[in-house]
Design a protein around this motif. Sequence first.
Motif, PDB file in Angstrom:
ATOM      1  N   TRP A 284       0.824  -1.208   0.000  1.00  5.72           N
ATOM      2  CA  TRP A 284       0.000   0.000   0.000  1.00  5.72           C
ATOM      3  C   TRP A 284       0.858   1.257   0.000  1.00  5.72           C
ATOM      4  N   ASN A 285       2.035   1.190   0.621  1.00 11.66           N
ATOM      5  CA  ASN A 285       2.888   2.373   0.727  1.00 11.66           C
ATOM      6  C   ASN A 285       3.627   2.679  -0.583  1.00 11.66           C
ATOM      7  N   PHE A 286       3.949   1.622  -1.360  1.00 11.23           N
ATOM      8  CA  PHE A 286       4.729   1.813  -2.577  1.00 11.23           C
ATOM      9  C   PHE A 286       4.066   1.226  -3.832  1.00 11.23           C
TER      10      PHE A 286
ATOM     11  N   ALA B  18      -4.468   5.845  -1.204  1.00  8.87           N
ATOM     12  CA  ALA B  18      -4.600   4.681  -2.091  1.00  8.87           C
ATOM     13  C   ALA B  18      -5.676   3.734  -1.575  1.00  8.87           C
ATOM     14  N   ARG B  19      -5.687   3.475  -0.279  1.00  7.12           N
ATOM     15  CA  ARG B  19      -6.730   2.604   0.312  1.00  7.12           C
ATOM     16  C   ARG B  19      -8.118   3.205   0.086  1.00  7.12           C
ATOM     17  N   MET B  20      -8.246   4.524   0.304  1.00  2.64           N
ATOM     18  CA  MET B  20      -9.556   5.174   0.169  1.00  2.64           C
ATOM     19  C   MET B  20     -10.030   5.147  -1.288  1.00  2.64           C
ATOM     20  N   LEU B  21      -9.120   5.349  -2.242  1.00  4.76           N
ATOM     21  CA  LEU B  21      -9.506   5.331  -3.655  1.00  4.76           C
ATOM     22  C   LEU B  21      -9.892   3.927  -4.099  1.00  4.76           C
TER      23      LEU B  21
ATOM     24  N   LEU C 228      -4.530   4.279 -10.909  1.00  5.79           N
ATOM     25  CA  LEU C 228      -5.981   4.360 -10.699  1.00  5.79           C
ATOM     26  C   LEU C 228      -6.758   3.217 -11.359  1.00  5.79           C
ATOM     27  N   LEU C 229      -6.415   2.863 -12.602  1.00  2.00           N
ATOM     28  CA  LEU C 229      -7.229   1.901 -13.341  1.00  2.00           C
ATOM     29  C   LEU C 229      -7.185   0.488 -12.754  1.00  2.00           C
TER      30      LEU C 229
END
Length: 493
Positions: free
Chosen positions: A255-257, A331-334, A439-440
């Motif tokens: 998640w961080n990278f 990133a988690r929220m998206l 994003l995709l």
Amino acid sequence: MFTKFLFMDSEQLLKVLDTKGCFSTWDLSKENNIDHQKIIGVVKSILALGNIITADPVTSKYWELTDEGESVLLNGSYEVNLYNAVPSDGIPQKELMSIPNAKIGFSQAMSKGWIVIDRSLNRVMKKVDSVIDKVKEDLMELKASHDQISESDKLDYKKRKLIREVVIKSFTIGKGPEFTTSIVKLETELTTEMILSGSWKSTPFKPYNFEALGQPQSAGCLHPLLKVRSDFRQIFLEMGFTEMPTNNFVESSFWNFDALFQPQQHPARDSHDTFFLDDPQTSENFPREYLNKVKIVHSKGGYGSQGYGYDWSLDEAKKNVLRTHTTAVSARMLYGLAKDFKPTKYFSIDRVFRNETLDATHLAEFQQVEGVIADYNLTLGDLIGVLHTFFERLGMTEIKFKPAYNPYTEPSMEIFCYHQGLQKWIEIGNSGMFRPEMLLPMGLPEKVNVIAWGLSLERPTMIKYGINNIRDLVGPRVNLQMVQDNPICRLDK
């Protein structure tokens, strides 16, 4: 005929009251040529001893001459002096205007109809045979305290700065129910000697003031960072943002990278830049379908990208780190937003950790302020417009942008603000549009773009509070008295 005093103490004032029955503090000060405020001080000291005297406040007003008014009283008004300077056959206006205060005198004499300008001769002529110096007479009346001139004249002379109104706040002093001419100092403490000797039975004590507030109690204080943080948070809320949960200081490298399309060979993943955990060293709980899409876009590409072309390692993605940015939370929220997308604005303010070399402007941890907007067909112009609005609310109006590189944003921009104190442009944040490779794979619609920006909380706090060394703001060197004494910070919105 009463005795006059060169100064006045409490007992002398009480003797005057015993003789007169009552008096005005203002009249007493005039009779004895003593500063009125000194008499007021004596009155208040007696009032503090109990009901010895009564003091009724009185407000009075009177008019007095200014220095300019005293000059008019001595030398005559400007308009009369100008009138007298005009000979019977007239005088050129330029020559007349050379006498003292001619401009005011000429204006007043013209308005009163005393003089006239003969245009054919270009001379100032007398229009009346004689005049009366009413201004001087009125000022003499006021000087003698007769105060018999009209209110309109008073206002006119006040506007001309010849007189001023003086407000006197005095007291009418009378005898109280406990009146005495000799003051006995009241005791404030019950001592051991009083109890042993029994003298406490006849000793007068000062009454307790049960309405006194007492000594202020010490209480907790907000740290300067928290004061500025609350103002930042309020700005985001006013702009319609929703706060993201940021309570996970530990994140997996995935998640961080990886989720941010940051390659596993990137220097940021080195232990010199990132804190890796020993226990637990790894995480296992990942959304498998999403993880596979991230693996493919890194190693083989996709969504119009050729990727990085390396063998993506799951073991590397499992490593736990202290999060290096709150973008991992974004990133988690998206990813969660992709399941049921609707345009959204997120923000977060929380701690992140970097393996930095400590100096006056860097610590191993700092507070990151991040804003994220997800919507259809967003452009770089939208990002610039939102950034201008955001920083204007922080009081930063001189903003410019510089192209930059970030693994997960394209285009990317560094944000600079002109610092008036330093007289130079300084970097205050970073921004960009999240890449399609990020994003995709999450499942967001193709026409959805995400703009984001971030800055530290410490730098604006140091500027607002005049702190030059970050170690004086955060860490064991912080002066707790500084935390208590610093006022609430108001950002110039």
